[in-house]
Design a protein around this motif. Sequence first.
Motif, PDB file in Angstrom:
ATOM      1  N   SER A   6       0.838  -1.191   0.000  1.00 28.85           N
ATOM      2  CA  SER A   6       0.000   0.000   0.000  1.00 28.85           C
ATOM      3  C   SER A   6       0.877   1.246   0.000  1.00 28.85           C
ATOM      4  O   SER A   6       2.071   1.181   0.303  1.00 28.85           O
ATOM      5  CB  SER A   6      -0.922   0.013   1.222  1.00 28.85           C
ATOM      6  OG  SER A   6      -0.158   0.015   2.423  1.00 28.85           O
ATOM      7  N   TYR A   7       0.266   2.377  -0.350  1.00 27.87           N
ATOM      8  CA  TYR A   7       1.014   3.632  -0.325  1.00 27.87           C
ATOM      9  C   TYR A   7       0.095   4.755   0.118  1.00 27.87           C
ATOM     10  O   TYR A   7      -1.132   4.647   0.079  1.00 27.87           O
ATOM     11  CB  TYR A   7       1.614   3.944  -1.702  1.00 27.87           C
ATOM     12  CG  TYR A   7       0.623   4.491  -2.706  1.00 27.87           C
ATOM     13  CD1 TYR A   7       0.426   5.871  -2.845  1.00 27.87           C
ATOM     14  CD2 TYR A   7      -0.142   3.638  -3.501  1.00 27.87           C
ATOM     15  CE1 TYR A   7      -0.491   6.369  -3.762  1.00 27.87           C
ATOM     16  CE2 TYR A   7      -1.054   4.143  -4.417  1.00 27.87           C
ATOM     17  CZ  TYR A   7      -1.227   5.501  -4.541  1.00 27.87           C
ATOM     18  OH  TYR A   7      -2.135   5.997  -5.429  1.00 27.87           O
ATOM     19  N   ASP A   8       0.714   5.860   0.527  1.00 24.09           N
ATOM     20  CA  ASP A   8      -0.053   7.050   0.878  1.00 24.09           C
ATOM     21  C   ASP A   8       0.838   8.269   0.697  1.00 24.09           C
ATOM     22  O   ASP A   8       2.073   8.163   0.713  1.00 24.09           O
ATOM     23  CB  ASP A   8      -0.549   6.977   2.320  1.00 24.09           C
ATOM     24  CG  ASP A   8      -1.757   7.882   2.572  1.00 24.09           C
ATOM     25  OD1 ASP A   8      -2.167   8.603   1.641  1.00 24.09           O
ATOM     26  OD2 ASP A   8      -2.282   7.859   3.697  1.00 24.09           O
ATOM     27  N   ILE A   9       0.209   9.418   0.494  1.00 26.28           N
ATOM     28  CA  ILE A   9       0.903  10.700   0.435  1.00 26.28           C
ATOM     29  C   ILE A   9       0.404  11.523   1.609  1.00 26.28           C
ATOM     30  O   ILE A   9      -0.795  11.796   1.718  1.00 26.28           O
ATOM     31  CB  ILE A   9       0.641  11.416  -0.899  1.00 26.28           C
ATOM     32  CG1 ILE A   9       1.150  10.565  -2.063  1.00 26.28           C
ATOM     33  CG2 ILE A   9       1.319  12.790  -0.906  1.00 26.28           C
ATOM     34  CD1 ILE A   9       0.810  11.132  -3.435  1.00 26.28           C
ATOM     35  N   LEU A  10       1.304  11.910   2.499  1.00 28.00           N
ATOM     36  CA  LEU A  10       0.946  12.589   3.732  1.00 28.00           C
ATOM     37  C   LEU A  10       1.455  14.027   3.716  1.00 28.00           C
ATOM     38  O   LEU A  10       2.479  14.329   3.091  1.00 28.00           O
ATOM     39  CB  LEU A  10       1.532  11.852   4.932  1.00 28.00           C
ATOM     40  CG  LEU A  10       1.238  10.350   5.011  1.00 28.00           C
ATOM     41  CD1 LEU A  10       1.983   9.728   6.184  1.00 28.00           C
ATOM     42  CD2 LEU A  10      -0.250  10.090   5.122  1.00 28.00           C
TER      43      LEU A  10
ATOM     44  N   ARG B  49       5.516  17.211   1.674  1.00 23.60           N
ATOM     45  CA  ARG B  49       4.787  15.941   1.711  1.00 23.60           C
ATOM     46  C   ARG B  49       5.751  14.765   1.871  1.00 23.60           C
ATOM     47  O   ARG B  49       6.943  14.875   1.605  1.00 23.60           O
ATOM     48  CB  ARG B  49       3.974  15.767   0.431  1.00 23.60           C
ATOM     49  CG  ARG B  49       2.852  16.774   0.250  1.00 23.60           C
ATOM     50  CD  ARG B  49       2.226  16.699  -1.122  1.00 23.60           C
ATOM     51  NE  ARG B  49       3.155  17.133  -2.167  1.00 23.60           N
ATOM     52  CZ  ARG B  49       2.830  17.249  -3.442  1.00 23.60           C
ATOM     53  NH1 ARG B  49       1.602  16.940  -3.838  1.00 23.60           N
ATOM     54  NH2 ARG B  49       3.724  17.662  -4.320  1.00 23.60           N
ATOM     55  N   THR B  50       5.199  13.652   2.310  1.00 23.99           N
ATOM     56  CA  THR B  50       5.953  12.394   2.335  1.00 23.99           C
ATOM     57  C   THR B  50       5.193  11.351   1.528  1.00 23.99           C
ATOM     58  O   THR B  50       3.965  11.276   1.594  1.00 23.99           O
ATOM     59  CB  THR B  50       6.154  11.872   3.772  1.00 23.99           C
ATOM     60  OG1 THR B  50       4.875  11.761   4.418  1.00 23.99           O
ATOM     61  CG2 THR B  50       7.032  12.799   4.571  1.00 23.99           C
ATOM     62  N   PHE B  51       5.946  10.578   0.758  1.00 26.53           N
ATOM     63  CA  PHE B  51       5.383   9.455   0.011  1.00 26.53           C
ATOM     64  C   PHE B  51       5.812   8.181   0.727  1.00 26.53           C
ATOM     65  O   PHE B  51       6.998   7.926   0.916  1.00 26.53           O
ATOM     66  CB  PHE B  51       5.897   9.459  -1.426  1.00 26.53           C
ATOM     67  CG  PHE B  51       5.303   8.367  -2.282  1.00 26.53           C
ATOM     68  CD1 PHE B  51       4.096   8.558  -2.939  1.00 26.53           C
ATOM     69  CD2 PHE B  51       5.946   7.145  -2.418  1.00 26.53           C
ATOM     70  CE1 PHE B  51       3.545   7.561  -3.725  1.00 26.53           C
ATOM     71  CE2 PHE B  51       5.401   6.139  -3.201  1.00 26.53           C
ATOM     72  CZ  PHE B  51       4.197   6.348  -3.852  1.00 26.53           C
TER      73      PHE B  51
ATOM     74  N   VAL C 252       5.485   3.959   1.189  1.00 26.71           N
ATOM     75  CA  VAL C 252       5.134   2.659   0.611  1.00 26.71           C
ATOM     76  C   VAL C 252       5.307   1.593   1.685  1.00 26.71           C
ATOM     77  O   VAL C 252       6.380   1.485   2.297  1.00 26.71           O
ATOM     78  CB  VAL C 252       6.019   2.312  -0.606  1.00 26.71           C
ATOM     79  CG1 VAL C 252       5.569   0.997  -1.219  1.00 26.71           C
ATOM     80  CG2 VAL C 252       5.959   3.419  -1.638  1.00 26.71           C
ATOM     81  N   ASN C 253       4.258   0.800   1.906  1.00 23.90           N
ATOM     82  CA  ASN C 253       4.285  -0.260   2.916  1.00 23.90           C
ATOM     83  C   ASN C 253       4.225  -1.636   2.256  1.00 23.90           C
ATOM     84  O   ASN C 253       3.386  -1.865   1.376  1.00 23.90           O
ATOM     85  CB  ASN C 253       3.097  -0.124   3.872  1.00 23.90           C
ATOM     86  CG  ASN C 253       3.114   1.179   4.634  1.00 23.90           C
ATOM     87  OD1 ASN C 253       4.070   1.499   5.315  1.00 23.90           O
ATOM     88  ND2 ASN C 253       2.041   1.946   4.507  1.00 23.90           N
TER      89      ASN C 253
ATOM     90  N   GLN D  85       9.038  -0.663   5.090  1.00 24.66           N
ATOM     91  CA  GLN D  85       8.457   0.605   4.645  1.00 24.66           C
ATOM     92  C   GLN D  85       9.544   1.485   4.030  1.00 24.66           C
ATOM     93  O   GLN D  85      10.674   1.524   4.519  1.00 24.66           O
ATOM     94  CB  GLN D  85       7.817   1.322   5.831  1.00 24.66           C
ATOM     95  CG  GLN D  85       7.126   2.629   5.517  1.00 24.66           C
ATOM     96  CD  GLN D  85       6.562   3.284   6.776  1.00 24.66           C
ATOM     97  OE1 GLN D  85       7.309   3.878   7.553  1.00 24.66           O
ATOM     98  NE2 GLN D  85       5.259   3.168   6.973  1.00 24.66           N
TER      99      GLN D  85
END
Length: 225
Positions: free
Chosen positions: A68-72, A78-80, A82-83, A100
């Motif tokens: 999974s991934y997220d942009i925070l 921002r941080t990208f 990936v888990n 991660q």
Amino acid sequence: YNKIVVGANGVITFDSLLASPPSCNVFSCTWCEWSFNQTIPNTNGFPYRNSINGAYHDIDPSVGGSISYDILGTYPCRTFVVNFSNVPHFGCYNITTTQQIVLYETTNIIEIYIKDKPICSSWNNGNAVIGIQNNSGTLGYTPTNRNTSSWATNNEAWMFKPNDSSITYIEWFNNSGVLIGLGDSITVYPNTTTNYTSTITYGLCDGTQIIESDQITINIMNLLK
């Protein structure tokens, strides 16, 4: 870069040609290469160039676990993320990896977190690698004892941080917008409540600039004894 390709084997790259098209099938998809024995840096073969490996090894998300991934956060900080969570090793489906990769916008800092990374020695000699390398494969960095070889670890983290001169330039302004100082901090002696503005300019590698400002208020209180 504004595109990232996430590989199924714990690697990400900025080479968009490696992405599978949405309409691909088992005969036309680009897969994430699992067979490798070269160390970083390498100018051909595998590990991939222009890549972040954390850790790159043969795991199989088609069997279990998840990617999974997220942009925070907000631009330009921002941080990208990936888990790779509880993903079984190919050929050793009774063991899993959780790890991660985190990319920090503007600063180019990269962090890698490994919760569990056991060894499946019966497949590809258990090879795994943590590291980064450039687009041509002529330059790469790996932590000690984490270049391509057979190794296991848990609860481990690494940061890759640029060591060149700072990309930031900080200015301080008073209430009237007059420049009064440069650098991380200044000393002021207001005799009344005063607003100060700090402006930071990020010089990016593509020649553009990001400018952010924040206001600081110093309140003066008269204490009566």
